[in-house]
Motif scaffolding. Sequence first.
Motif, PDB file in Angstrom:
ATOM      1  N   ALA A   1      24.653 -21.944  27.432  1.00 46.71           N
ATOM      2  CA  ALA A   1      24.393 -23.147  28.225  1.00 46.71           C
ATOM      3  C   ALA A   1      23.167 -22.951  29.107  1.00 46.71           C
ATOM      4  CB  ALA A   1      25.613 -23.499  29.074  1.00 46.71           C
ATOM      5  N   VAL A   2      23.054 -21.784  29.727  1.00 48.12           N
ATOM      6  CA  VAL A   2      21.878 -21.506  30.567  1.00 48.12           C
ATOM      7  C   VAL A   2      20.618 -21.413  29.718  1.00 48.12           C
ATOM      8  CG1 VAL A   2      20.828 -19.732  32.047  1.00 48.12           C
ATOM      9  CG2 VAL A   2      23.185 -20.435  32.423  1.00 48.12           C
ATOM     10  N   MET A   3      20.714 -20.751  28.569  1.00 44.87           N
ATOM     11  CA  MET A   3      19.553 -20.624  27.697  1.00 44.87           C
ATOM     12  C   MET A   3      19.077 -21.997  27.194  1.00 44.87           C
ATOM     13  SD  MET A   3      19.107 -18.454  24.185  1.00 44.87           S
ATOM     14  CE  MET A   3      20.116 -19.579  23.248  1.00 44.87           C
ATOM     15  N   TYR A   4      20.016 -22.835  26.764  1.00 41.09           N
ATOM     16  CA  TYR A   4      19.636 -24.165  26.297  1.00 41.09           C
ATOM     17  C   TYR A   4      19.158 -25.048  27.443  1.00 41.09           C
ATOM     18  CZ  TYR A   4      21.556 -23.165  21.679  1.00 41.09           C
ATOM     19  OH  TYR A   4      21.791 -22.638  20.450  1.00 41.09           O
ATOM     20  N   ALA A   5      19.672 -24.849  28.652  1.00 38.18           N
ATOM     21  CA  ALA A   5      19.184 -25.606  29.802  1.00 38.18           C
ATOM     22  C   ALA A   5      17.734 -25.244  30.085  1.00 38.18           C
ATOM     23  CB  ALA A   5      20.048 -25.340  31.028  1.00 38.18           C
ATOM     24  N   PHE A   6      17.405 -23.967  30.003  1.00 44.01           N
ATOM     25  CA  PHE A   6      16.021 -23.544  30.190  1.00 44.01           C
ATOM     26  C   PHE A   6      15.121 -24.155  29.116  1.00 44.01           C
ATOM     27  CE2 PHE A   6      12.585 -20.447  29.419  1.00 44.01           C
ATOM     28  CZ  PHE A   6      11.944 -20.528  30.647  1.00 44.01           C
TER      29      PHE A   6
ATOM     30  N   ALA B   1      13.364 -32.786  20.161  1.00 45.97           N
ATOM     31  CA  ALA B   1      13.772 -31.497  20.740  1.00 45.97           C
ATOM     32  C   ALA B   1      14.658 -31.706  21.963  1.00 45.97           C
ATOM     33  CB  ALA B   1      12.543 -30.673  21.108  1.00 45.97           C
ATOM     34  N   CYS B   2      14.294 -32.646  22.832  1.00 45.42           N
ATOM     35  CA  CYS B   2      15.125 -32.932  24.012  1.00 45.42           C
ATOM     36  C   CYS B   2      16.478 -33.505  23.585  1.00 45.42           C
ATOM     37  CB  CYS B   2      14.419 -33.911  24.942  1.00 45.42           C
ATOM     38  SG  CYS B   2      13.058 -33.184  25.844  1.00 45.42           S
ATOM     39  N   GLY B   3      16.467 -34.307  22.545  1.00 42.99           N
ATOM     40  CA  GLY B   3      17.710 -34.884  22.038  1.00 42.99           C
ATOM     41  C   GLY B   3      18.640 -33.853  21.429  1.00 42.99           C
ATOM     42  N   ILE B   4      18.112 -32.697  21.076  1.00 43.02           N
ATOM     43  CA  ILE B   4      18.948 -31.616  20.550  1.00 43.02           C
ATOM     44  C   ILE B   4      19.422 -30.696  21.670  1.00 43.02           C
ATOM     45  CG2 ILE B   4      18.910 -29.527  19.129  1.00 43.02           C
ATOM     46  CD1 ILE B   4      17.027 -31.060  17.225  1.00 43.02           C
TER      47      ILE B   4
ATOM     48  N   TRP C   1      23.347 -30.067  23.523  1.00 43.71           N
ATOM     49  CA  TRP C   1      23.845 -28.744  23.163  1.00 43.71           C
ATOM     50  C   TRP C   1      24.169 -27.945  24.428  1.00 43.71           C
ATOM     51  CZ3 TRP C   1      25.404 -28.819  18.526  1.00 43.71           C
ATOM     52  CH2 TRP C   1      25.678 -27.655  17.816  1.00 43.71           C
ATOM     53  N   THR C   2      23.352 -28.103  25.466  1.00 39.71           N
ATOM     54  CA  THR C   2      23.616 -27.458  26.758  1.00 39.71           C
ATOM     55  C   THR C   2      24.948 -27.938  27.318  1.00 39.71           C
ATOM     56  OG1 THR C   2      21.252 -27.326  27.232  1.00 39.71           O
ATOM     57  CG2 THR C   2      22.737 -27.160  29.106  1.00 39.71           C
ATOM     58  N   PHE C   3      25.129 -29.237  27.338  1.00 41.63           N
ATOM     59  CA  PHE C   3      26.350 -29.836  27.866  1.00 41.63           C
ATOM     60  C   PHE C   3      27.572 -29.393  27.058  1.00 41.63           C
ATOM     61  CE2 PHE C   3      29.385 -33.398  28.169  1.00 41.63           C
ATOM     62  CZ  PHE C   3      29.620 -33.349  29.530  1.00 41.63           C
ATOM     63  N   ALA C   4      27.426 -29.327  25.734  1.00 38.52           N
ATOM     64  CA  ALA C   4      28.551 -28.934  24.872  1.00 38.52           C
ATOM     65  C   ALA C   4      28.988 -27.493  25.152  1.00 38.52           C
ATOM     66  CB  ALA C   4      28.170 -29.097  23.405  1.00 38.52           C
ATOM     67  N   HIS C   5      28.037 -26.583  25.305  1.00 40.00           N
ATOM     68  CA  HIS C   5      28.395 -25.194  25.603  1.00 40.00           C
ATOM     69  C   HIS C   5      29.033 -25.079  26.986  1.00 40.00           C
ATOM     70  CE1 HIS C   5      27.189 -22.540  22.337  1.00 40.00           C
ATOM     71  NE2 HIS C   5      26.158 -23.331  22.124  1.00 40.00           N
TER      72      HIS C   5
ATOM     73  N   ILE D   1      32.640 -24.672  16.055  1.00 39.04           N
ATOM     74  CA  ILE D   1      31.582 -25.640  15.739  1.00 39.04           C
ATOM     75  C   ILE D   1      30.262 -25.226  16.370  1.00 39.04           C
ATOM     76  CG2 ILE D   1      30.839 -28.023  16.124  1.00 39.04           C
ATOM     77  CD1 ILE D   1      33.843 -28.788  15.820  1.00 39.04           C
ATOM     78  N   LEU D   2      30.300 -24.780  17.629  1.00 43.90           N
ATOM     79  CA  LEU D   2      29.074 -24.381  18.312  1.00 43.90           C
ATOM     80  C   LEU D   2      28.538 -23.046  17.812  1.00 43.90           C
ATOM     81  CD1 LEU D   2      29.957 -25.461  21.948  1.00 43.90           C
ATOM     82  CD2 LEU D   2      28.328 -26.540  20.402  1.00 43.90           C
ATOM     83  N   ALA D   3      29.391 -22.194  17.253  1.00 40.64           N
ATOM     84  CA  ALA D   3      28.951 -20.896  16.749  1.00 40.64           C
ATOM     85  C   ALA D   3      28.337 -20.992  15.361  1.00 40.64           C
ATOM     86  CB  ALA D   3      30.117 -19.919  16.729  1.00 40.64           C
ATOM     87  N   THR D   4      28.692 -22.004  14.601  1.00 40.27           N
ATOM     88  CA  THR D   4      28.221 -22.112  13.217  1.00 40.27           C
ATOM     89  C   THR D   4      26.694 -22.158  13.102  1.00 40.27           C
ATOM     90  OG1 THR D   4      30.283 -23.157  12.572  1.00 40.27           O
ATOM     91  CG2 THR D   4      28.412 -23.449  11.091  1.00 40.27           C
ATOM     92  N   PRO D   5      25.970 -22.980  13.872  1.00 40.20           N
ATOM     93  CA  PRO D   5      24.507 -22.954  13.743  1.00 40.20           C
ATOM     94  C   PRO D   5      23.879 -21.628  14.173  1.00 40.20           C
ATOM     95  CG  PRO D   5      25.202 -24.913  14.936  1.00 40.20           C
ATOM     96  CD  PRO D   5      26.395 -24.054  14.758  1.00 40.20           C
ATOM     97  N   LEU D   6      24.555 -20.890  15.034  1.00 37.96           N
ATOM     98  CA  LEU D   6      24.023 -19.597  15.466  1.00 37.96           C
ATOM     99  C   LEU D   6      23.976 -18.595  14.319  1.00 37.96           C
ATOM    100  CD1 LEU D   6      25.829 -19.151  18.887  1.00 37.96           C
ATOM    101  CD2 LEU D   6      23.435 -19.693  18.505  1.00 37.96           C
TER     102      LEU D   6
END
Length: 113
Positions: free
Chosen positions: A22-27, A53-56, A60-64, A84-89
């Motif tokens: 969440a912190v990484m995606y917020a940055f 990019a902002c729409g992604i 994603w930040t909020f979801a984590h 679900i959140l781990a799958t794209p990783l």
Amino acid sequence: MSSSWDSNSPVRPLTSMHLYFAVMYAFMSLLCLYSLYESFSKGGDELVKMLIACGIFIPWTFAHYKTSDAVEKGKTWASTASYILATPLLFAFPIGTFFGVRMMSHASKLKQE
């Protein structure tokens, strides 16, 4: 009084990983928003790319963040959201794959509890 942070359960590592992402995606969202601000003067394709990019990154930040909160509170849907959140990783080799597999393994342990 003991909490979930004191035991050997998967709650603490899973919550920590979701907060880390969440912190990484917020940055990354802040960088995208700054680039979006800069691209208003350029227009064209640059503006569209930054909006995508902002729409992604912002959702994603909020979801984590919400998933880390749900894991901490013991919500029933938290392990499914973690999967679900781990799958794209898994596609972000090698570091994302490592974190994706760890997140999925902790989510499966969480589901078993």
